[in-house]
Design an enzyme around this catalytic site. Structure first.
Site, mmCIF file in Angstrom:
data_model
loop_
_atom_site.group_PDB
_atom_site.id
_atom_site.type_symbol
_atom_site.label_atom_id
_atom_site.label_comp_id
_atom_site.label_asym_id
_atom_site.label_seq_id
_atom_site.Cartn_x
_atom_site.Cartn_y
_atom_site.Cartn_z
ATOM 1 N N ARG A 48 0.813 -1.205 0.000
ATOM 2 C CA ARG A 48 0.000 0.000 0.000
ATOM 3 C C ARG A 48 0.856 1.268 0.000
ATOM 4 N NH1 ARG A 48 -0.036 -4.629 1.407
ATOM 5 N NH2 ARG A 48 0.466 -4.096 3.556
ATOM 6 N N CYS A 83 -4.922 -3.059 8.600
ATOM 7 C CA CYS A 83 -3.846 -2.310 7.948
ATOM 8 C C CYS A 83 -4.253 -0.849 7.937
ATOM 9 C CB CYS A 83 -3.606 -2.806 6.528
ATOM 10 S SG CYS A 83 -2.364 -1.826 5.626
ATOM 11 N N THR A 85 -2.632 1.750 6.604
ATOM 12 C CA THR A 85 -2.409 2.396 5.310
ATOM 13 C C THR A 85 -3.501 2.030 4.307
ATOM 14 O OG1 THR A 85 -0.037 2.191 5.770
ATOM 15 C CG2 THR A 85 -0.663 2.883 3.562
ATOM 16 N N THR A 126 3.403 4.077 8.744
ATOM 17 C CA THR A 126 4.205 4.069 7.521
ATOM 18 C C THR A 126 4.218 5.449 6.888
ATOM 19 O OG1 THR A 126 2.336 3.534 6.082
ATOM 20 C CG2 THR A 126 3.528 1.669 7.077
ATOM 21 N N LYS A 164 7.890 -6.330 9.243
ATOM 22 C CA LYS A 164 7.103 -6.921 8.148
ATOM 23 C C LYS A 164 7.886 -8.004 7.406
ATOM 24 C CE LYS A 164 4.485 -4.050 5.863
ATOM 25 N NZ LYS A 164 3.100 -4.540 6.130
ATOM 26 N N CYS A 196 0.191 1.472 12.850
ATOM 27 C CA CYS A 196 0.584 0.454 11.875
ATOM 28 C C CYS A 196 0.444 -0.882 12.572
ATOM 29 C CB CYS A 196 2.003 0.656 11.373
ATOM 30 S SG CYS A 196 2.513 -0.674 10.241
#
Length: 250
Positions: A48, A83, A85, A126, A164, A196
């Protein structure tokens, strides 16, 4: 019909963390007391942040919408999207879903507004979340939203991708890196929001010296309260506030 569908895979460990949070947020005495859930670990969803920052031409929206449709076919009562984002695409995901998609960002800001009125909120997420200012889009509560300095935002983004991609054997070291960023922003006395879901893998409990709220923790609580199961308010969440927020997703 299932109580909840989790549109996950962003990343997979964060999806597992949400599942465990939901289990921990449910008051139970037997197996049947837990929510019935479908976990769609759709790891094929393109990055993303890379797309939003113009670093990739792979648009995640079609795959996100595909996931929402797949969960609808399984007759889930609501969808959780672990998520932050990905909420930049929230409206377009909700548009193809017959059931409500829980808005983690709006829910988290509403929770802060109800429990810490007048707070300044520092978003730790992010660069995709930060630069699109997606939290501002869902700030219907006149909260002051701030961010770490540019170097701090870059450092948070970097450690998110370390988690991640599985480079997190030393969780204490990663926590120390995030704490140093928070320390530089501490003078503004904000509520630090783990914005996040990879940061949720670290968890708010690693930072007792700060006022920290985990957006995915709010998502887990709201997911349970909106369903047919009994909420267990853990980690000092205010159950009345959670239940109020959850009503829009019933």
């Amino acid at each position: 019909m299932y109580d909840l569908g989790i549109l996950g895979g962003m990343g997979s460990e964060a999806t597992e963390t949400l599942f465990r949070m939901i289990l921990g947020s449910t008051e139970t005495q037997k197996d049947q007391d837990f929510p019935e859930m479908v976990i769609l670990n759709k790891s094929s969803i393109p990055d993303r942040s890379a797309y939003l920052l113009g670093q990739s031409e792979e648009n995640p929206l079609p795959v996100l919408q595909e996931g929402a449709r797949e969960l609808n076919l399984l007759q889930v009562g609501r969808i959780a999207l672990p998520c932050n984002t990905a909420h930049a695409f929230y409206d377009d995901i909700q548009a193809v879903s017959d059931c409500p998609v829980i808005n983690m960002l709006e829910s988290s800001l509403e929770y802060i507004w109800c429990t810490r009125p007048g707070s300044r909120v520092c978003i730790l997420g992010t660069l995709g979340t930060v630069r699109t200012k997606v939290y501002e889009k869902y700030n219907h509560f006149s909260l002051e939203i701030v961010y770490p300095d540019d170097a701090g935002c870059e450092e948070v983004h970097s450690l998110i991708y370390d988690i991640k991609t599985g480079i997190h054997e030393n969780m204490g070291e990663l926590s120390d890196r995030l704490a140093r960023v928070m320390q530089r922003t501490r003078a503004e006395r904000p509520v630090f929001l783990l914005a996040c879901t990879e940061l949720s893998v670290l968890g708010a409990k690693r930072f007792p010296q700060f006022d920290v709220l985990d957006a995915m923790g709010v998502l887990a609580q709201v997911s349970v309260a909106a369903g047919s199961k009994k909420l267990k308010a853990v980690d000092n969440y205010d159950a009345q506030v959670i239940e109020k927020i959850a009503r829009k997703y019933v």
